[in-house]
Motif scaffolding. Structure first.
Motif, PDB file in Angstrom:
ATOM      1  N   GLN A 101       0.879  -1.152   0.000  1.00 58.76           N
ATOM      2  CA  GLN A 101       0.000   0.000   0.000  1.00 58.76           C
ATOM      3  C   GLN A 101       0.926   1.214   0.000  1.00 58.76           C
ATOM      4  O   GLN A 101       2.143   1.061  -0.018  1.00 58.76           O
ATOM      5  CB  GLN A 101      -0.919  -0.049   1.209  1.00 58.76           C
ATOM      6  CG  GLN A 101      -1.858  -1.242   1.119  1.00 58.76           C
ATOM      7  CD  GLN A 101      -2.489  -1.623   2.435  1.00 58.76           C
ATOM      8  OE1 GLN A 101      -2.029  -1.222   3.488  1.00 58.76           O
ATOM      9  NE2 GLN A 101      -3.533  -2.413   2.365  1.00 58.76           N
ATOM     10  N   ILE A 102       0.385   2.404  -0.007  1.00 63.49           N
ATOM     11  CA  ILE A 102       1.202   3.617  -0.133  1.00 63.49           C
ATOM     12  C   ILE A 102       2.366   3.630   0.854  1.00 63.49           C
ATOM     13  O   ILE A 102       3.509   3.860   0.467  1.00 63.49           O
ATOM     14  CB  ILE A 102       0.340   4.880   0.018  1.00 63.49           C
ATOM     15  CG1 ILE A 102      -0.600   5.014  -1.187  1.00 63.49           C
ATOM     16  CG2 ILE A 102       1.204   6.124   0.155  1.00 63.49           C
ATOM     17  CD1 ILE A 102      -1.628   6.127  -1.061  1.00 63.49           C
ATOM     18  N   SER A 103       2.100   3.342   2.109  1.00 63.46           N
ATOM     19  CA  SER A 103       3.154   3.434   3.120  1.00 63.46           C
ATOM     20  C   SER A 103       4.269   2.406   2.900  1.00 63.46           C
ATOM     21  O   SER A 103       5.448   2.744   3.004  1.00 63.46           O
ATOM     22  CB  SER A 103       2.575   3.295   4.524  1.00 63.46           C
ATOM     23  OG  SER A 103       1.909   2.064   4.663  1.00 63.46           O
ATOM     24  N   SER A 104       3.913   1.167   2.583  1.00 63.86           N
ATOM     25  CA  SER A 104       4.953   0.147   2.415  1.00 63.86           C
ATOM     26  C   SER A 104       5.727   0.328   1.110  1.00 63.86           C
ATOM     27  O   SER A 104       6.945   0.095   1.069  1.00 63.86           O
ATOM     28  CB  SER A 104       4.365  -1.259   2.512  1.00 63.86           C
ATOM     29  OG  SER A 104       3.341  -1.442   1.562  1.00 63.86           O
ATOM     30  N   ILE A 105       5.065   0.766   0.062  1.00 60.18           N
ATOM     31  CA  ILE A 105       5.776   1.022  -1.200  1.00 60.18           C
ATOM     32  C   ILE A 105       6.762   2.173  -0.989  1.00 60.18           C
ATOM     33  O   ILE A 105       7.933   2.069  -1.370  1.00 60.18           O
ATOM     34  CB  ILE A 105       4.804   1.351  -2.352  1.00 60.18           C
ATOM     35  CG1 ILE A 105       3.895   0.160  -2.648  1.00 60.18           C
ATOM     36  CG2 ILE A 105       5.573   1.767  -3.611  1.00 60.18           C
ATOM     37  CD1 ILE A 105       2.713   0.487  -3.551  1.00 60.18           C
ATOM     38  N   LEU A 119       3.998  12.149  -6.770  1.00 60.74           N
ATOM     39  CA  LEU A 119       4.781  11.432  -7.787  1.00 60.74           C
ATOM     40  C   LEU A 119       3.859  10.703  -8.753  1.00 60.74           C
ATOM     41  O   LEU A 119       3.998  10.828  -9.972  1.00 60.74           O
ATOM     42  CB  LEU A 119       5.733  10.427  -7.121  1.00 60.74           C
ATOM     43  CG  LEU A 119       6.992  10.983  -6.494  1.00 60.74           C
ATOM     44  CD1 LEU A 119       7.684   9.935  -5.641  1.00 60.74           C
ATOM     45  CD2 LEU A 119       7.935  11.511  -7.558  1.00 60.74           C
ATOM     46  N   VAL A 120       2.921   9.951  -8.213  1.00 61.01           N
ATOM     47  CA  VAL A 120       2.010   9.155  -9.034  1.00 61.01           C
ATOM     48  C   VAL A 120       1.143  10.046  -9.921  1.00 61.01           C
ATOM     49  O   VAL A 120       0.889   9.722 -11.082  1.00 61.01           O
ATOM     50  CB  VAL A 120       1.153   8.236  -8.132  1.00 61.01           C
ATOM     51  CG1 VAL A 120      -0.012   7.645  -8.891  1.00 61.01           C
ATOM     52  CG2 VAL A 120       2.020   7.136  -7.543  1.00 61.01           C
ATOM     53  N   GLY A 138       0.924   3.451 -14.510  1.00 58.35           N
ATOM     54  CA  GLY A 138       2.292   3.108 -14.886  1.00 58.35           C
ATOM     55  C   GLY A 138       3.295   3.603 -13.861  1.00 58.35           C
ATOM     56  O   GLY A 138       4.250   2.905 -13.513  1.00 58.35           O
ATOM     57  N   ARG A 139       3.076   4.808 -13.365  1.00 59.61           N
ATOM     58  CA  ARG A 139       3.973   5.359 -12.337  1.00 59.61           C
ATOM     59  C   ARG A 139       3.906   4.531 -11.055  1.00 59.61           C
ATOM     60  O   ARG A 139       4.920   4.255 -10.431  1.00 59.61           O
ATOM     61  CB  ARG A 139       3.617   6.817 -12.051  1.00 59.61           C
ATOM     62  CG  ARG A 139       3.928   7.752 -13.199  1.00 59.61           C
ATOM     63  CD  ARG A 139       3.702   9.205 -12.770  1.00 59.61           C
ATOM     64  NE  ARG A 139       3.701  10.061 -13.930  1.00 59.61           N
ATOM     65  CZ  ARG A 139       2.620  10.694 -14.401  1.00 59.61           C
ATOM     66  NH1 ARG A 139       1.463  10.600 -13.779  1.00 59.61           N
ATOM     67  NH2 ARG A 139       2.705  11.444 -15.471  1.00 59.61           N
ATOM     68  N   GLU A 140       2.690   4.123 -10.670  1.00 54.09           N
ATOM     69  CA  GLU A 140       2.552   3.274  -9.483  1.00 54.09           C
ATOM     70  C   GLU A 140       3.272   1.946  -9.688  1.00 54.09           C
ATOM     71  O   GLU A 140       3.953   1.458  -8.782  1.00 54.09           O
ATOM     72  CB  GLU A 140       1.082   3.020  -9.148  1.00 54.09           C
ATOM     73  CG  GLU A 140       0.417   4.162  -8.449  1.00 54.09           C
ATOM     74  CD  GLU A 140      -0.980   3.845  -7.966  1.00 54.09           C
ATOM     75  OE1 GLU A 140      -1.289   4.223  -6.827  1.00 54.09           O
ATOM     76  OE2 GLU A 140      -1.769   3.237  -8.715  1.00 54.09           O
ATOM     77  N   ALA A 141       3.131   1.371 -10.871  1.00 48.81           N
ATOM     78  CA  ALA A 141       3.784   0.099 -11.160  1.00 48.81           C
ATOM     79  C   ALA A 141       5.309   0.248 -11.119  1.00 48.81           C
ATOM     80  O   ALA A 141       6.010  -0.624 -10.601  1.00 48.81           O
ATOM     81  CB  ALA A 141       3.331  -0.430 -12.526  1.00 48.81           C
TER      82      ALA A 141
END
Length: 151
Positions: A101-105, A119-120, A138-141
């Protein structure tokens, strides 16, 4: 090492393949699930294609962006797809993977959690070729793939 990051949506999955040695994005692409497929066939199609991608690129580690637990409404098809992605990871030759999730990524990438959304959304740049031309998914990936090095 080759890593992959994945961001699911109800009818498609965006994946980014990343080379940690050269710190370059090799590919960002979508696996589109044909509209004619009912849920079981759609999930089978996705699993098969994802396993092919993992083999084709020789992926060693992976990350998948999953729905936040605090989401206002749960998207059941997306959650089903995220589950199939995790099963495909477990059935593959990956040495490690993470569910983020956002925090762990953010933690795995080494950025402040508050930078993730800018960023995303493309409001903030990142040192990746073509960052500004990518879609949000794509940015998230890509961020998931970069974080997968620390899985």
């Amino acid at each position: 090492m080759i890593t992959i990051g994945i961001r699911a949506a109800p009818r498609e999955v965006t994946f980014a393949v990343y080379d940690t040695d050269t710190e370059t994005v090799i590919n960002v692409e979508e696996i589109k699930i044909p509209a004619a497929f009912q849920t079981p066939d759609a999930l089978k199609y996705l699993r098969s294609n994802l396993l092919d991608v993992l083999r084709e690129y020789g992926v060693e580690k992976a990350g998948v962006r999953v729905t936040e637990p605090s989401a206002q409404s749960l998207n059941i098809p997306r959650i089903q797809i995220e589950g199939v992605i995790q099963e495909a990871f477990a059935s593959s030759r990956l040495t490690a993977y993470y569910v983020g999730q956002i925090s762990s990524i953010s933690s795995k990438v080494g950025i402040d959690r508050k930078r993730f959304k800018p960023l995303v959304e493309g409001r903030e740049g990142y040192d990746v070729d073509g960052w500004e031309d990518m879609k949000k998914e794509g940015r998230e990936a890509v961020l998931c793939a970069i974080g997968a090095a620390n899985a």
